[in-house]
Enzyme design. Structure first.
Site, PDB file in Angstrom:
ATOM      1  N   TYR A   1      -5.966   3.558   4.467  1.00  0.00           N
ATOM      2  CA  TYR A   1      -4.814   3.279   3.587  1.00  0.00           C
ATOM      3  C   TYR A   1      -4.441   4.569   2.833  1.00  0.00           C
ATOM      4  O   TYR A   1      -3.289   4.802   2.503  1.00  0.00           O
ATOM      5  CB  TYR A   1      -5.108   2.109   2.653  1.00  0.00           C
ATOM      6  CG  TYR A   1      -3.851   1.474   2.080  1.00  0.00           C
ATOM      7  CD1 TYR A   1      -2.901   0.898   2.915  1.00  0.00           C
ATOM      8  CD2 TYR A   1      -3.606   1.446   0.700  1.00  0.00           C
ATOM      9  CE1 TYR A   1      -1.742   0.330   2.409  1.00  0.00           C
ATOM     10  CE2 TYR A   1      -2.462   0.874   0.186  1.00  0.00           C
ATOM     11  CZ  TYR A   1      -1.536   0.311   1.038  1.00  0.00           C
ATOM     12  OH  TYR A   1      -0.389  -0.249   0.524  1.00  0.00           O
TER      13      TYR A   1
ATOM     14  N   LYS B   1       0.109   3.369  -4.476  1.00  0.00           N
ATOM     15  CA  LYS B   1       0.073   2.021  -5.075  1.00  0.00           C
ATOM     16  C   LYS B   1      -0.585   2.065  -6.461  1.00  0.00           C
ATOM     17  O   LYS B   1      -0.207   1.289  -7.346  1.00  0.00           O
ATOM     18  CB  LYS B   1      -0.664   1.033  -4.161  1.00  0.00           C
ATOM     19  CG  LYS B   1       0.068   0.679  -2.861  1.00  0.00           C
ATOM     20  CD  LYS B   1       1.431   0.026  -3.086  1.00  0.00           C
ATOM     21  CE  LYS B   1       1.967  -0.618  -1.804  1.00  0.00           C
ATOM     22  NZ  LYS B   1       3.376  -1.048  -1.941  1.00  0.00           N
TER      23      LYS B   1
HETATM   24  P1  NAD Z   1       8.219  -4.605   5.887  1.00  0.00           P
HETATM   25  O1  NAD Z   1       8.142  -3.522   6.894  1.00  0.00           O
HETATM   26  O2  NAD Z   1       8.870  -5.861   6.286  1.00  0.00           O
HETATM   27  O3  NAD Z   1       8.876  -4.055   4.542  1.00  0.00           O
HETATM   28  C1  NAD Z   1       8.808  -2.707   4.132  1.00  0.00           C
HETATM   29  C2  NAD Z   1      10.205  -2.315   3.745  1.00  0.00           C
HETATM   30  O4  NAD Z   1      10.234  -0.990   3.208  1.00  0.00           O
HETATM   31  C3  NAD Z   1      11.176  -2.343   4.948  1.00  0.00           C
HETATM   32  O5  NAD Z   1      12.222  -3.235   4.687  1.00  0.00           O
HETATM   33  C4  NAD Z   1      11.680  -0.908   5.003  1.00  0.00           C
HETATM   34  O6  NAD Z   1      13.035  -0.823   5.386  1.00  0.00           O
HETATM   35  C5  NAD Z   1      11.504  -0.487   3.546  1.00  0.00           C
HETATM   36  N1  NAD Z   1      11.586   0.957   3.383  1.00  0.00           N
HETATM   37  C6  NAD Z   1      10.790   1.930   3.910  1.00  0.00           C
HETATM   38  N2  NAD Z   1      11.267   3.157   3.569  1.00  0.00           N
HETATM   39  C7  NAD Z   1      12.385   2.952   2.814  1.00  0.00           C
HETATM   40  C8  NAD Z   1      13.329   3.809   2.175  1.00  0.00           C
HETATM   41  N3  NAD Z   1      13.234   5.150   2.241  1.00  0.00           N
HETATM   42  N4  NAD Z   1      14.360   3.240   1.482  1.00  0.00           N
HETATM   43  C9  NAD Z   1      14.481   1.899   1.415  1.00  0.00           C
HETATM   44  N5  NAD Z   1      13.620   1.033   1.992  1.00  0.00           N
HETATM   45  C10 NAD Z   1      12.587   1.560   2.689  1.00  0.00           C
HETATM   46  O7  NAD Z   1       6.686  -4.867   5.453  1.00  0.00           O
HETATM   47  P2  NAD Z   1       6.063  -5.748   4.276  1.00  0.00           P
HETATM   48  O8  NAD Z   1       4.643  -5.930   4.654  1.00  0.00           O
HETATM   49  O9  NAD Z   1       6.920  -6.910   3.978  1.00  0.00           O
HETATM   50  O10 NAD Z   1       6.087  -4.716   3.039  1.00  0.00           O
HETATM   51  C11 NAD Z   1       6.731  -4.996   1.814  1.00  0.00           C
HETATM   52  C12 NAD Z   1       5.876  -4.538   0.646  1.00  0.00           C
HETATM   53  O11 NAD Z   1       4.700  -5.317   0.603  1.00  0.00           O
HETATM   54  C13 NAD Z   1       5.427  -3.080   0.713  1.00  0.00           C
HETATM   55  O12 NAD Z   1       5.486  -2.516  -0.579  1.00  0.00           O
HETATM   56  C14 NAD Z   1       3.976  -3.205   1.148  1.00  0.00           C
HETATM   57  O13 NAD Z   1       3.211  -2.112   0.692  1.00  0.00           O
HETATM   58  C15 NAD Z   1       3.592  -4.474   0.430  1.00  0.00           C
HETATM   59  N6  NAD Z   1       2.379  -5.130   0.918  1.00  0.00           N
HETATM   60  C16 NAD Z   1       2.260  -5.478   2.226  1.00  0.00           C
HETATM   61  C17 NAD Z   1       1.102  -6.103   2.673  1.00  0.00           C
HETATM   62  C18 NAD Z   1       0.907  -6.467   4.117  1.00  0.00           C
HETATM   63  O14 NAD Z   1      -0.239  -6.651   4.543  1.00  0.00           O
HETATM   64  N7  NAD Z   1       1.953  -6.629   4.907  1.00  0.00           N
HETATM   65  C19 NAD Z   1       0.063  -6.387   1.750  1.00  0.00           C
HETATM   66  C20 NAD Z   1       0.249  -6.037   0.395  1.00  0.00           C
HETATM   67  C21 NAD Z   1       1.401  -5.411   0.000  1.00  0.00           C
HETATM   68  O1  0WE Z   2       1.371  -1.286   2.323  1.00  0.00           O
HETATM   69  C1  0WE Z   2       1.056  -1.537   3.462  1.00  0.00           C
HETATM   70  C2  0WE Z   2       1.630  -0.754   4.623  1.00  0.00           C
HETATM   71  C3  0WE Z   2       2.677   0.244   4.210  1.00  0.00           C
HETATM   72  C4  0WE Z   2       3.068   1.223   5.278  1.00  0.00           C
HETATM   73  C5  0WE Z   2       2.992   0.978   6.647  1.00  0.00           C
HETATM   74  C6  0WE Z   2       3.414   1.929   7.558  1.00  0.00           C
HETATM   75  C7  0WE Z   2       3.296   1.749   9.043  1.00  0.00           C
HETATM   76  C8  0WE Z   2       4.313   2.578   9.801  1.00  0.00           C
HETATM   77  C9  0WE Z   2       3.541   2.440   4.858  1.00  0.00           C
HETATM   78  N1  0WE Z   2       3.953   3.383   5.722  1.00  0.00           N
HETATM   79  C10 0WE Z   2       3.905   3.159   7.057  1.00  0.00           C
HETATM   80  N2  0WE Z   2       4.338   4.142   7.890  1.00  0.00           N
HETATM   81  C11 0WE Z   2       4.511   3.950   9.231  1.00  0.00           C
HETATM   82  O2  0WE Z   2       4.875   4.884   9.975  1.00  0.00           O
HETATM   83  N3  0WE Z   2       0.146  -2.541   3.669  1.00  0.00           N
HETATM   84  C12 0WE Z   2      -0.513  -3.137   2.540  1.00  0.00           C
HETATM   85  C13 0WE Z   2      -0.286  -2.981   5.024  1.00  0.00           C
HETATM   86  C14 0WE Z   2      -1.469  -2.164   5.410  1.00  0.00           C
HETATM   87  O3  0WE Z   2      -1.319  -0.912   5.874  1.00  0.00           O
HETATM   88  C15 0WE Z   2      -2.588  -0.396   6.078  1.00  0.00           C
HETATM   89  C16 0WE Z   2      -3.542  -1.359   5.739  1.00  0.00           C
HETATM   90  C17 0WE Z   2      -2.816  -2.492   5.291  1.00  0.00           C
HETATM   91  C18 0WE Z   2      -3.383  -3.777   4.776  1.00  0.00           C
HETATM   92  C19 0WE Z   2      -2.980   0.857   6.534  1.00  0.00           C
HETATM   93  C20 0WE Z   2      -4.332   1.142   6.673  1.00  0.00           C
HETATM   94  C21 0WE Z   2      -5.278   0.191   6.325  1.00  0.00           C
HETATM   95  C22 0WE Z   2      -4.895  -1.063   5.851  1.00  0.00           C
END
Ligand code: NAD
Ligand code: 0WE
Length: 256
Positions: free
Chosen positions: A156, A163
């Site tokens: 991560y 974060k």
């Molecule tokens: P997602 O890919 O659906 O959403 C991520 C969003 O970030 C996308 O809509 C993308 O367009 C946007 N984004 C990236 N770069 C950008 C930029 N320069 N300008 C505007 N938008 C931009 O994935 P998600 O899992 O729904 O992620 C949403 C949030 O939840 C993130 O902050 C992620 O860190 C957080 N999160 C995700 C998880 C998980 O396991 N999926 C867990 C905890 C927190």
């Molecule tokens: O916040 C996240 C992921 C955010 C994210 C994901 C990507 C994938 C594609 C940010 N940047 C990128 N860039 C890319 O090119 N999560 C909480 C999901 C997540 O991501 C991980 C996790 C978990 C959970 C990455 C490593 C280990 C665990």
């Protein structure tokens, strides 16, 4: 009457129907909120516009959060069309793919800046623009975070550091905006399969690992994040600010 009847919410971070931001949008729509959406670039417009129009949204705008002009345009339009705002959802994160697989010690200056800019600074910028529209409306601002800010989650890396900055920003913004009646919170979600997690190698194993150890012995889904967002952004959360609420089946409390 719906919990968010008469409330106006702007949602940043929908990429597709699996996005956490979309689950939050559906929960808000079901409770009567009027929604506006932004998308990050033309490619995503094709996905976001049909979803947004499907729930009656009229304001659907491009916004790459690394571009000040695009942020200003969004809030200019919201001021013009709505005149006020009740809720802002920030569900955006990005780091270079190599920075989520190489050792953290190899993080480049450019990679560090990018992750911090998109994933942490953008929250401050959006909150600053939203606040004047929320005057006297008990506004609520919400972001999404992950436990990688508190404990080391292998790979991560720079996202964990971003974060941590985001969560600290929740507290500083809550202090700044509290006197205006605006609340600022974060949801720390457990791992969910979305576009952002799809590219992560070993993600499936992570889901399994968490579900075996979390007190509830399962993973969580985006709908459960939506329900907590609804609590935080409605009157039910009226005294909650500066908080990071874990929606993770209890995983974060475990020591062994
Ligand atoms: P997602 O890919 O659906 O959403 C991520 C969003 O970030 C996308 O809509 C993308 O367009 C946007 N984004 C990236 N770069 C950008 C930029 N320069 N300008 C505007 N938008 C931009 O994935 P998600 O899992 O729904 O992620 C949403 C949030 O939840 C993130 O902050 C992620 O860190 C957080 N999160 C995700 C998880 C998980 O396991 N999926 C867990 C905890 C927190
Ligand atoms: O916040 C996240 C992921 C955010 C994210 C994901 C990507 C994938 C594609 C940010 N940047 C990128 N860039 C890319 O090119 N999560 C909480 C999901 C997540 O991501 C991980 C996790 C978990 C959970 C990455 C490593 C280990 C665990």
């Amino acid at each position: 009457m719906g919990l968010l009847e008469g409330k106006k919410a702007v949602i940043f971070g929908v990429a597709n129907d699996r996005s956490i931001a979309w689950a939050i949008s559906e929960a808000f729509h079901a409770e009567g909120a009027e929604l506006a959406f932004t998308y990050a670039g033309e490619v995503l417009e094709k996905r976001v516009r049909p979803l947004a129009e499907g729930i009656g949204a009229r304001i659907i705008l491009p916004c790459d959060v690394t571009k000040d002009e695009e942020i200003e345009k969004v809030f200019g339009t919201l001021k013009q069309e709505w005149g006020s705002l009740d809720i802002l959802i920030h569900a955006i994160a990005f780091a270079n793919k190599e920075d989520l697989s190489n050792p953290y010690v190899q993080t480049s200056r450019q990679g560090f800046h990018l992750a911090m800019d998109v994933s942490a600074y953008s929250f401050i910028a959006l909150a600053r623009h939203a606040a004047p529209l929320m005057e006297d409306r008990k506004g609520s601002i919400l972001t999404m975070t992950y436990m990688g800010s508190e404990k080391v989650i292998p790979n991560y890396n720079v996202m964990g550091v971003a974060k941590a900055a985001l969560e600290a920003s929740v507290r500083y913004l809550a202090h700044d905006l509290g006197p205006k009646g605006i609340r600022v919170n974060a949801i720390s979600a457990g791992p969910i399969r979305t576009l952002a997690s799809a590219g992560i190698s070993g993600f499936k194993d992570m889901l399994h690992y968490v579900s075996e150890r979390a007190p509830l012995k399962r993973n969580i889904d985006a709908e459960e994040v939506g329900k907590t967002a609804l609590y935080l952004c409605s009157d039910w959360g009226s005294a909650v600010t500066g908080e990071v609420i874990h929606v993770d089946a209890g995983y974060n409390i475990m020591g062994m």
